[in-house]
Design a protein around this motif. Sequence first.
Motif, short mmCIF file in Angstrom:
data_model
loop_
_atom_site.label_atom_id
_atom_site.label_comp_id
_atom_site.label_asym_id
_atom_site.label_seq_id
_atom_site.Cartn_x
_atom_site.Cartn_y
_atom_site.Cartn_z
N UNK B 19 43.16 45.10 40.03
CA UNK B 19 44.17 45.11 38.97
C UNK B 19 43.55 44.58 37.69
N UNK B 20 43.79 45.29 36.59
CA UNK B 20 43.27 44.85 35.29
C UNK B 20 44.42 44.37 34.41
N UNK B 21 44.23 43.22 33.81
CA UNK B 21 45.21 42.64 32.90
C UNK B 21 44.58 42.53 31.52
N UNK B 22 45.30 42.98 30.51
CA UNK B 22 44.78 42.96 29.15
C UNK B 22 45.46 41.88 28.31
N UNK B 23 44.68 41.29 27.44
CA UNK B 23 45.19 40.27 26.52
C UNK B 23 44.68 40.60 25.12
N UNK B 24 45.61 40.82 24.21
CA UNK B 24 45.23 41.19 22.85
C UNK B 24 45.80 40.22 21.83
N UNK B 25 44.98 39.84 20.88
CA UNK B 25 45.48 39.09 19.73
C UNK B 25 45.80 40.12 18.66
N UNK B 26 47.06 40.17 18.25
CA UNK B 26 47.53 41.27 17.41
C UNK B 26 47.29 41.05 15.92
N UNK B 27 47.31 39.83 15.48
CA UNK B 27 47.21 39.62 14.04
C UNK B 27 46.16 38.59 13.65
N UNK B 28 45.24 38.34 14.57
CA UNK B 28 44.13 37.44 14.23
C UNK B 28 42.97 37.75 15.16
N UNK B 29 41.81 37.28 14.80
CA UNK B 29 40.63 37.48 15.63
C UNK B 29 40.39 36.24 16.47
N UNK B 30 40.22 36.46 17.74
CA UNK B 30 40.07 35.35 18.68
C UNK B 30 38.67 35.40 19.30
N UNK B 31 37.81 34.52 18.84
CA UNK B 31 36.48 34.48 19.43
C UNK B 31 36.52 33.92 20.85
N UNK B 32 37.56 33.17 21.13
CA UNK B 32 37.68 32.58 22.46
C UNK B 32 39.10 32.80 22.99
N UNK B 33 39.16 33.26 24.19
CA UNK B 33 40.44 33.40 24.88
C UNK B 33 40.33 32.67 26.22
N UNK B 34 41.46 32.27 26.73
CA UNK B 34 41.49 31.51 27.97
C UNK B 34 42.41 32.21 28.97
N UNK B 35 42.01 32.16 30.22
CA UNK B 35 42.82 32.74 31.29
C UNK B 35 43.28 31.62 32.23
N UNK B 94 47.20 34.50 29.54
CA UNK B 94 46.05 34.33 28.66
C UNK B 94 46.51 33.54 27.43
N UNK B 95 45.57 32.92 26.78
CA UNK B 95 45.87 32.30 25.49
C UNK B 95 44.70 32.50 24.56
N UNK B 96 44.99 32.43 23.29
CA UNK B 96 43.96 32.63 22.27
C UNK B 96 44.18 31.62 21.16
N UNK B 97 43.10 31.30 20.51
CA UNK B 97 43.17 30.30 19.45
C UNK B 97 42.79 30.92 18.11
N UNK B 98 43.45 30.44 17.08
CA UNK B 98 43.08 30.85 15.72
C UNK B 98 41.96 29.97 15.18
N UNK B 99 41.59 28.98 15.94
CA UNK B 99 40.59 28.04 15.45
C UNK B 99 41.23 26.71 15.07
N UNK B 100 42.55 26.69 14.96
CA UNK B 100 43.25 25.45 14.70
C UNK B 100 43.72 24.87 16.02
#
Lengths: 112, 114
Positions: B19-35, B94-100
């Motif tokens: 099973x594949x799960x996708x995580x997208x940041x829609x309005x920012x660039x995420x150099x790091x994402x967490x699962x 999943x989670x993603x950070x804007x850097x803040x």
Amino acid sequence: RKEVEQDPGPFNVPEGATVAFNCTYSNSASQSFFWYRQDCRKEPKLLMSVYSSGNEDGRFTAQLNRASQYISLLIRDSKLSDSATYLCVVNPLSGGYNKLIFGAGTRLAVHP
Amino acid sequence: GAVVSQHPSRVICKSGTSVKIECRSLDFQATTMFWYRQFPKQSLMLMATSNEGSKATYEQGVEKDKFLINHASLTLSTLTVTSAHPEDSSFYICSASTGKAEAFFGQGTRLTVV
């Protein structure tokens, strides 16, 4: 010892009550602290950050005691809609890397 | 706030399939994402840190060959659960950070392996 420890509850309180949650963390070098709220089968959502000086957002007050490695959340005038699981969250690193460490959460049930 | 979209929200699969799960940041660039993974009435447990353009960093006890993570672009990370078994049934977020300081979470994927 868990990195972030919370009383799992549940806390059953009537509307209008004041309720307090506590949390302890093990890494004394931790930099950032948060309270998140998670509704059943949903993703966590940021409730508020926790600052050393303590901070308030409406009915919610968060406090941090670095010496005791202790974080608290106070909810005044509880509403039915406050029923949820409250997660104590710690970021052990400085900067933008949000490797968040979650507590198991404290369940709150507000009844009429 | 920033928006993170996770898909699918719910999936049921047969034991042994992937099973594949996708995580997208829609309005920012995420150099790091967490699962993360969350079993019922338990806390979110970090599985791995996904770095754009490089290999993921897995937490202790998480099998990297079973949970394949790809972070091919600054807005997309995928988690593939390979040869799924009933004990893999869980809530994956999943989670993603804007850097803040704040992290933004996807809506989560509830996986049921039958």
